[in-house]
Enzyme design. Structure first.
Site, mmCIF file in Angstrom:
data_model
loop_
_atom_site.group_PDB
_atom_site.id
_atom_site.type_symbol
_atom_site.label_atom_id
_atom_site.label_comp_id
_atom_site.label_asym_id
_atom_site.label_seq_id
_atom_site.Cartn_x
_atom_site.Cartn_y
_atom_site.Cartn_z
ATOM 1 N N HIS A 1 -82.178 -26.802 -64.754
ATOM 2 C CA HIS A 1 -82.244 -27.847 -63.731
ATOM 3 C C HIS A 1 -83.688 -28.353 -63.691
ATOM 4 C CE1 HIS A 1 -81.352 -28.941 -59.232
ATOM 5 N NE2 HIS A 1 -81.112 -29.947 -60.034
ATOM 6 N N SER B 1 -82.819 -29.217 -55.688
ATOM 7 C CA SER B 1 -82.278 -30.546 -55.418
ATOM 8 C C SER B 1 -83.052 -31.243 -54.296
ATOM 9 C CB SER B 1 -80.817 -30.429 -54.992
ATOM 10 O OG SER B 1 -80.110 -29.701 -55.962
ATOM 11 N N ASP C 1 -83.525 -34.619 -64.228
ATOM 12 C CA ASP C 1 -82.706 -33.596 -63.544
ATOM 13 C C ASP C 1 -82.336 -32.403 -64.426
ATOM 14 O OD1 ASP C 1 -81.416 -32.779 -61.128
ATOM 15 O OD2 ASP C 1 -79.480 -33.300 -61.993
ATOM 16 N N LYS D 1 -73.601 -31.536 -63.220
ATOM 17 C CA LYS D 1 -73.830 -30.156 -62.780
ATOM 18 C C LYS D 1 -72.828 -29.198 -63.435
ATOM 19 C CE LYS D 1 -77.074 -31.536 -60.108
ATOM 20 N NZ LYS D 1 -78.465 -31.283 -60.499
ATOM 21 N N ARG E 1 -77.409 -42.139 -52.586
ATOM 22 C CA ARG E 1 -77.859 -42.052 -53.980
ATOM 23 C C ARG E 1 -77.836 -43.396 -54.685
ATOM 24 N NH1 ARG E 1 -78.953 -36.666 -56.201
ATOM 25 N NH2 ARG E 1 -78.617 -35.317 -54.423
ATOM 26 N N CYS F 1 -86.085 -32.274 -54.074
ATOM 27 C CA CYS F 1 -87.459 -31.821 -53.819
ATOM 28 C C CYS F 1 -88.460 -32.613 -54.658
ATOM 29 C CB CYS F 1 -87.604 -30.334 -54.120
ATOM 30 S SG CYS F 1 -86.857 -29.300 -52.871
ATOM 31 N N TYR G 1 -67.683 -37.012 -54.714
ATOM 32 C CA TYR G 1 -69.155 -37.030 -54.678
ATOM 33 C C TYR G 1 -69.710 -36.679 -56.064
ATOM 34 C CZ TYR G 1 -73.947 -35.779 -54.085
ATOM 35 O OH TYR G 1 -75.308 -35.720 -54.264
ATOM 36 N N ARG H 1 -72.913 -32.049 -52.527
ATOM 37 C CA ARG H 1 -72.280 -30.937 -53.243
ATOM 38 C C ARG H 1 -71.819 -29.908 -52.219
ATOM 39 N NH1 ARG H 1 -75.495 -27.982 -55.177
ATOM 40 N NH2 ARG H 1 -77.469 -29.056 -54.891
HETATM 41 C C1 OXD Z 1 -78.584 -32.197 -57.192
HETATM 42 C C2 OXD Z 1 -78.503 -33.493 -57.896
HETATM 43 O O1 OXD Z 1 -77.903 -32.009 -56.169
HETATM 44 O O2 OXD Z 1 -79.224 -33.644 -58.893
HETATM 45 O O3 OXD Z 1 -79.332 -31.333 -57.648
HETATM 46 O O4 OXD Z 1 -77.718 -34.365 -57.497
HETATM 47 MN MN MN Z 2 -80.272 -31.878 -59.476
#
Ligand code: OXD
Ligand code: MN
Length: 591
Positions: free
Chosen positions: A235, A257, A284, A215, A376, A259, A206, A78
């Site tokens: 989130h 993100s 998420d 998002k 990913r 984590c 992306y 991102r």
């Molecule tokens: C983020 C994702 O960047 O979930 O938070 O991809």
């Molecule tokens: Mn996320």
């Protein structure tokens, strides 16, 4: 709807037809392909993507239905610096968002999109965020010139005719336009127009920039709508803990993100917790609305996982490994000669040779990583062996606890509980975390990331806090609020808590607190587990002294923390709820 010929338009919805015609006139694609979400269509588009070299078919014996994608090298995460909230006034977007006036941004973007799909196909992707029939569910349409985006949207959302059915003759849908252009960071803009329920994203393919349901709609536009309508777009992962007796407690958790939200959402309790199960509702995003019984109910608006791959293995997350064995798109991992995938932290030894995420030859002697740190997998949630049976329930699941957490090497204890809702909002508002590879930026640097929403809040962060405070009045039985940190280190740099499956011990305490079964000690930060009662059974090489260190409150660290927090609060001052300023004073006086 039953498309006789793939890609043909089969809707009579005037609003959809008019808008698609307008955007097609602007972008001038050679073809407009209307998606219906069918299997036949998936096969057709997948074959096309393979023929164009956008996807590589992986070893179908090992990974049935799985494909590999390599992104442009400059398009791997991102990009917050290119992400804009375009409200009438700068004030509405607030100081933590990039802002542009719609009157300036619309023409600029239209200029970039003018004729941008010449020689290309524009795909019309209808999708639902949320289960059909839920009062929280939203319809979106994404127009895109990327087949990778179409096939990923198919995994990540409920895509196809189901969206037309939900929309009927209405015109309440999110309008999203995505043009790859030349995938150049100089022409990369991810723009949100919350007042028009519109998104325009150009110059990136992306996931977080281009899968517009995630998002852009579910969080940035979602949070804007949620505030107006009295709910929360967050989130957060959602999980259900089932006791051996069959009692289920649902928990939502906000971590920034990369984590560990996916790992936590898919946690497998260690053997010691015989009969306990953790079910995944989402990994998420959570949309949460007060129910008639005064509790907070949550749905996961997504239908798939877009998870970070490196570090995922049968120890760290067996359910994620199971989820990515079939019908998965891998992006920017390494590719082995037998068309299997590899990444740092995968089970087993590294391959003797493979192609790295850039497509270059890699061996274990190479200095660079084979998989990009933000590589990913996109997998349908139905692949998850522990998918919660409630995931399609239009009412959602009742949330008993909200957990906030960041990645912090110091200061933050393993676990503590807020005294009440407002104190919990304060704890969420002051969250900090070390930055990760999920966003372009300085990895490792601690930044404030309130409620893990800093990159995702579609309006002024101070008003967002105000909304959280105000939600208290809409709930007779608000969730209990907690804060965790799996990443605290000792002076030698070793983690003070083993994490992963052992996080069940923390989760169990959270559940027991919600169900009124666990004691707690009052501390200056909040309620903490009693050290001698916290369940460490079966942890052979872990001691209560280490737990005590993980739980310690070091005043000097907290004074520094309060100063760091103040920076954010000063920025947001004009919109900051006084309740939070008061909470900060109280904490200062308790330390
Ligand atoms: C983020 C994702 O960047 O979930 O938070 O991809
Ligand atoms: Mn996320």
């Amino acid at each position: 709807m039953n498309h006789a010929i793939l890609g043909t338009c089969d809707t009579k919805n005037e609003a959809v037809l008019t808008w698609v015609a307008e955007e097609a006139k602007l972008c001038e694609p050679d073809r407009v392909f209307w998606c219906d979400g069918s299997e036949r269509e998936k096969e057709f588009l997948t074959a096309e993507a393979v023929a164009l070299g956008i996807l590589i078919k992986l070893n179908q014996e090992k990974l049935p239905g799985c494909y590999y994608h390599r992104s442009a090298r400059n398009d791997v995460a991102r990009v917050e610096q290119c992400t804009y909230i375009c409200t009438e006034s700068r004030e509405e977007a607030g100081p933590t968002n990039n802002w542009a006036a719609p009157k300036d941004m619309y023409p600029k973007l239209r200029g970039l999109c003018q004729g941008a799909m010449r020689g290309r196909t524009m795909y019309v992707v209808p999708y639902l965020m949320g289960p059909p029939g839920s009062p929280l569910t939203k319809v979106g349409f994404e127009l895109t010139d990327s087949i990778y985006v179409v096939l990923s949207m198919r995994i990540m959302t409920r895509m196809g005719n189901v969206a037309y059915e939900e929309l009927g003759a209405g015109n309440d849908f999110n309008r999203g336009l995505h043009c790859m252009l030349d995938v150049n960071p100089d022409r990369r803009y991810i723009c949100h127009f919350p007042q028009d329920n519109r998104i325009i994203s150009v110059g990136s393919a992306y996931g977080g920039n281009a899968l517009l349901g995630k998002k852009c709609l579910a969080l940035r536009i979602g949070s804007y709508i949620a505030r107006k309508q009295g709910w929360l777009a967050e989130h957060m992962l959602i999980l259900g803990v089932e006791s051996p007796g069959g009692e289920k407690t649902f928990v939502a958790a906000a971590f920034p993100s990369a984590c560990g939200k996916t790992n936590f959402a898919m946690l497998i309790p260690p053997p010691h917790f015989k009969g306990w199960k953790v079910w995944t509702v989402g990994d998420d995003i959570a949309w949460m609305k007060p129910g008639e019984d005064g509790r907070l109910y949550a749905i996961n608006p997504e239908a798939g996982y877009f998870g970070v791959v490196p570090g995922t293995n049968s120890q760290s997350n067996p359910n994620a490994i199971a989820s990515m064995q079939r019908d998965t798109i891998y992006t920017n991992v390494a590719l082995t000669p037998d068309l299997d995938v590899w990444w740092e932290g995968k089970d087993g030894p590294p391959p003797a040779e493979c192609l790295d995420w850039k497509g270059e030859k890699w061996t274990p002697a190479s200095k660079e990583k084979a998989a990009h740190p933000n590589s990913r997998f996109a997998a349908p949630m139905t692949n998850n062996p522990m998918l919660a049976p409630e995931v399609n329930d239009p009412r959602g699941v009742p949330i008993s606890a909200i957990i906030f957490g960041g990645r912090r090497a110091d200061t933050m204890p393993l676990i503590y509980q807020a005294f009440d809702w407002i104190h919990g909002v304060y704890i969420g508002s002051m969250m900090g975390s070390e930055m990760t590879a999920a966003a372009a930026g300085t990895v490792g640097q601690v930044r404030r990331d309130p409620m893990a929403m800093l990159p995702f809040c579609g309006y002024h962060m101070g008003s967002y806090f105000q909304h959280w405070v105000a939600m208290r009045k809409l709930m007779k039985h608000p969730p209990r609020v907690f804060h965790v940190n799996w990443f605290r280190k000792d002076a030698a740099g070793a983690y003070l808590w083993p994490g992963f499956g052992h996080n069940m011990r923390v989760l169990k305490w959270v559940v027991d607190r919600c169900e009124g079964r666990a004691h707690a000690d009052e501390t200056s930060l909040g309620w903490m587990p009693r050290l001698n009662e916290f369940d460490l059974d079966g942890m052979t090489d872990y001691s209560r002294e280490r737990l005590a260190e993980a739980q310690s409150i070091v005043p000097e660290e907290w004074y520094r923390e309060l100063l760091l927090q103040e920076e954010l609060y000063l920025k947001l001052y004009s919109h900051l709820p006084k309740e939070l300023v008061f909470q900060r004073e109280l904490l200062t006086s308790r330390l």
